[in-house]
Design an enzyme around this catalytic site. Structure first.
Site, PDB file in Angstrom:
ATOM      1  N   HIS A 148      34.161  38.351  54.408  1.00 18.27           N
ATOM      2  CA  HIS A 148      35.569  38.354  53.606  1.00 18.27           C
ATOM      3  C   HIS A 148      35.885  39.768  53.201  1.00 18.27           C
ATOM      4  CE1 HIS A 148      37.917  37.645  49.737  1.00 18.27           C
ATOM      5  NE2 HIS A 148      38.480  36.988  50.607  1.00 18.27           N
ATOM      6  N   HIS A 172      46.907  36.456  51.759  1.00 17.79           N
ATOM      7  CA  HIS A 172      46.407  35.342  52.262  1.00 17.79           C
ATOM      8  C   HIS A 172      47.252  34.468  52.955  1.00 17.79           C
ATOM      9  CE1 HIS A 172      43.286  36.363  49.390  1.00 17.79           C
ATOM     10  NE2 HIS A 172      42.411  36.262  50.302  1.00 17.79           N
TER      11      HIS A 172
END
Lengths: 577, 577
Positions: A148, A172
């Site tokens: 991530h 995102h």
């Protein structure tokens, strides 16, 4: 032929970024539809002659189908929620982009098992696997967490819905991310619960309303700048046109609970309410505050950079009233001859989902120097701070980058270390042009504090049709400023690539002494143009009292974060006689 | 094909400035003949490959006849006493130049009346006409005085001989000036008296002897710099290699008569001997001092500028010990909260023929700030100041241009005004590139105080043959510095025009805090070079803690005085594998 971007039309707002066929940057504007409809001349001035097709047709485009009709001859960029730009090169890709907003990510997939949120909640540790939900999708992201890009922050979401986090970090919400997420799909979420998640908490729901004159480069968090021509209308920028740079939702402050905590070695730990602060001597300074990313849109023409797509107006000059930090620290026992603190850290009330406050720090010397004029400001332009500008109290560290002028001030910590906040340690630093995200040594790079000398042409704007004066000149106006309290001593402007520089008149400036010259300078100049030319490119460069001068071009100051965009400002214009 | 300059060979010293046929600057070096003879390899390295003819032949040239042999294929510059360069384009012109040194100006002219100095002395007012003498010439300059570029200073010489003044201001000793003078010729001077005048006082007769390692750019007044590679040998520059920039003859100081006078509003007028100064607390700082004209030779490639032809070594870093000006002023009653002084003026003991002292000033804030570290220094590198560096006491205003670090300090005056001295008001100021001597508004331009960020490559030198390392890199070393106490945070070097910048290692620097970082930074880097290339041009640029960066090229920072030469340092080299 131009390249242009379409902001999602259902927001009733259009954003265009216009490029030549070779990819050279031409223009960038955001407009509220309201403005386009109410002021046709204004809109036309921006658009006609750039794309080279009928303005009325262009202005009538509010759907992607029209874009498709263009797509054979122009390149198309798509803006998503995060304002990241992605180029699509075919109508098929455009279809795909549009489709990605029509329910596919997180949509129901027949044949997968259905779970409840209670099931998901059980999977919040590595041994039980890590699950999350997004819309109607359930995902096992155990194998993804190590890669991530945002690090461990992802663990905050495990066992629950992604929406609260993605609402905060809109970065995102791109097809790239949702496609990636779908690779970890394991099931469907109960539709009723999915609806609940979708309607759930918007962390930005309490943000204030803003003046429509402010053109957002991002809405969540809110970041917006005025049109450049607004800046030169007033030496003191009206609060409603002052650029806003928020990193997180605007906190809701209840004054009855509000107090600034101050702590550190060698001082008396102190808690100060706004009323107590107001009882101390009140100082007023006039100071320019600028975002490190101001003019980033120009740097990104050299090579794409991460960050908000700022024009030249992420800067403003205001009066700030409040308590001098040097006096406050002296009052609670700070003694420079013995104190070992090297930095003063500031924390805001604005919090990340992990409950980390926004923060930044300044060198102790700046904080404790009475001539450093660091103010804990509770007034801007003679009125209480607005919520967007840090109500009830913000730091104004004049001459230093806006990122350290922490808003919604909650805590002051004296320390040997810089602020541990992300924005001090992993953001707002400059790098050499060839440093990449992979090779950046964040710990070794210097945090941006004082800013370098900068200027911008505010009038005319790029590709304006400009009337040539009777004396074969064009009138050019703008601002110039330098960090560290260094006054601007000269602004040079040219219309012929620097064969003939003309010195601008510095029409509005403060008379402060060097080292305390916190305000910008507004300038004006009539630049000669050759009779035979129909187009010229204006360049402006400023010189400050240390005789530092702006660098010529962006190529050699390019950096991954797109900060410190102080190359010559170059504005191509059309001449009208 | 190159262009080269021949310093008068009878001085046993050769100076070459080498250019390409198109006029592009290639190299500039001064050498003592001694050195050329004793270190042949060294000399060859400089010369071979630039002019492109046999080094041994070149080095054997010590007369203008040899130059003539060259003059069909090369352009020739002639250097005269003032080090002004003038181009001659034919062998005839060269003959004329040489002849101009062989007695024509001021020579006896048959048929003119002969005068005695007593006759000349009677003509020293406008109504009696204004006469002067030069060698055996007598001149009536009444009709010239109003157009004298140096203003009224010429009136100091009326009724007497020019030699004492021209010995001080050698700029006059050019064929242009002597030819002009001959236009006003009215008679011959008694030969015996002419001899007396010629043998008369040389104002520089008491100048100290200097280390032959220092390469003069001018001898009277003495101005000299070390070879660049000397600079990077030591973080602290040895005194004998520290550049010398004198504006006037070095004064002879008798300590028994020496005292610094201090006066101004709000302080007790004070006179301090060296002994009294030494009784005050002694402070030692390490600080870089740089001439505003450092690297001027590069700027003059864009367009000729007035001034000494400095290479990149008019800079050095030393330790300075003495009394803090802030403490001294406090001791004699200075109170910043009430004092109205805005500047601190310094006067040296070095005098013009009109008995005006050299002078300069700094802002009062710098002088009274204990962190400003302004020192009245009586030691350099742990030893008493040498005469060339200001014995017995000089000002060190760290972070500020060398011109304000007044040597042979005689007087300190607090004032609302800057120093009235020529060097503060009519010199050492920057102008926009298109400002000329005629259009310069000296009163409006800012005096240079803090200097902008700069760097230079000290090794290799221009046109060196450089060995390529096994990892296909070349090793590059140099210095970087910025004014105002701002540390260098990064130096970038490229060998391919900036497509690939490599960050240098900052190998020696001080750990001072921002704002008090007075010392330079020495750096080193291995820069990749492409396998196929035989020649590359190295570029270096530095970034300081305010993220100010050097400008790219000299074109847009060119100025009439040739100061502030901080564009990228560009060094073309040849690669040897």
């Amino acid at each position: 032929v131009g390249i242009w971007c379409l902001k999602r039309p259902e927001l009733r707002r259009t954003k265009c970024a216009l490029y030549s066929a070779s990819g050279a940057y031409l223009s960038d504007r955001s407009y509220h539809e309201r403005r386009e409809n109410s002021n046709e001349n204004f809109s036309k001035r921006r658009v006609v002659g750039v794309v080279g097709v009928g303005a009325s047709f262009l202005l009538g485009i509010y759907g992607y189908r029209y874009l498709k009709a263009f797509s054979e001859s122009v390149s198309i960029f798509v803006l998503d929620d995060s304002d990241d730009r992605r180029q699509v090169s075919s109508t098929e890709e455009l279809d795909e982009e549009v489709a990605s907003y029509q329910g596919i990510p997180g949509g129901r997939i027949d044949g997968l098992p259905t779970y409840k949120m209670a099931d998901v909640a059980k999977h919040s540790s590595a041994e039980k696997r890590l699950w999350v939900t997004y819309k109607e999708g359930v995902y096992d992201i155990t194998d993804f967490v190590d890669s991530h890009p945002g690090g461990d922050a992802i663990l905050m979401a495990v066992g629950s819905a992604l929406e609260p986090f993605w609402n905060l970090y809109a970065v995102h919400k791109t097809p790239q991310v949702t496609k990636l997420l779908e690779q970890y799909r394991i099931g469907n979420l109960d539709p009723a619960e999915a609806k609940e998640n979708a309607e759930g908490h918007d962390p930005y729901h309490a943000d204030p309303s803003r003046d429509p004159e402010l053109v957002p480069s991002n809405k969540k968090p809110f970041n917006a700048e005025p049109l450049p021509e607004r800046l030169i209308e007033n030496y003191i920028t009206p609060t409603e046109y002052f650029y806003v740079r928020n990193h997180l939702p605007v906190p809701v402050v209840d004054l009855s609970n509000y107090a600034i905590e101050i702590e550190g070695p060698g001082i008396k730990s102190t808690s100060l309410t706004l009323e107590e602060l107001k009882k101390m001597p009140k100082h007023t300074i006039t100071a320019t505050v600028m975002c490190a990313g101001n003019r980033r849109s120009e740097m990104s023409q050299v090579k794409e950079v991460k960050g908000l797509y700022w024009g030249p107006s992420a800067i403003g000059n205001a009066t700030w009233s409040g308590v001098k930090l040097s006096e406050l620290l002296e009052k609670i026992g700070f003694d420079e001859s013995t104190n070992e603190a090297l930095h003063v850290q500031f924390e805001g009330l604005d919090l990340t989902p992990e409950s980390n406050p926004y923060g930044g720090s300044i060198p102790i010397e700046k904080a404790v120097d009475p001539k450093g004029d660091v103010i804990l400001a509770y007034e801007m332009n003679g009125k209480p701070l607005t919520r967007d500008h840090g109500y009830p109290v913000r730091v104004i560290a004049p001459g230093i980058v806006g990122a350290r002028c922490v808003k919604w001030l909650n805590r002051i910590v004296l320390s040997k270390e810089e602020s541990p906040a992300f924005w001090q340690r992993r953001d707002y630093k400059g790098f050499s042009p060839n440093v990449t995200a992979e090779t950046a040594k964040w710990d070794e790079a210097a945090a941006i504090e004082e800013l370098p000398v900068i200027s911008a042409i505010c009038m005319p704007s790029k590709h304006d049709h400009v009337h040539v004066n009777d004396d074969s000149t064009v009138t050019v106006r703008g601002y110039a400023w330098s960090g560290g309290g260094r006054p601007i001593i000269r602004v040079d402007v040219t219309s012929d690539g620097g064969d003939r520089w003309v010195e601008a008149e510095l029409v509005e400036k403060s008379d402060a002494r060097p080292g305390r010259h916190w305000s910008w300078t507004l300038w004006e100049v009539k630049v000669p143009v050759t009779a035979s030319q129909n187009q010229v490119e204006l360049w402006a460069k400023a010189v400050d009292s240390s005789y530092n001068v702006q660098p010529e071009s962006f190529k050699h100051i390019w950096n991954i974060r797109g900060v410190l965009n102080n190359a010559y400002h170059r504005v191509p214009i059309n001449l009208v006689r």
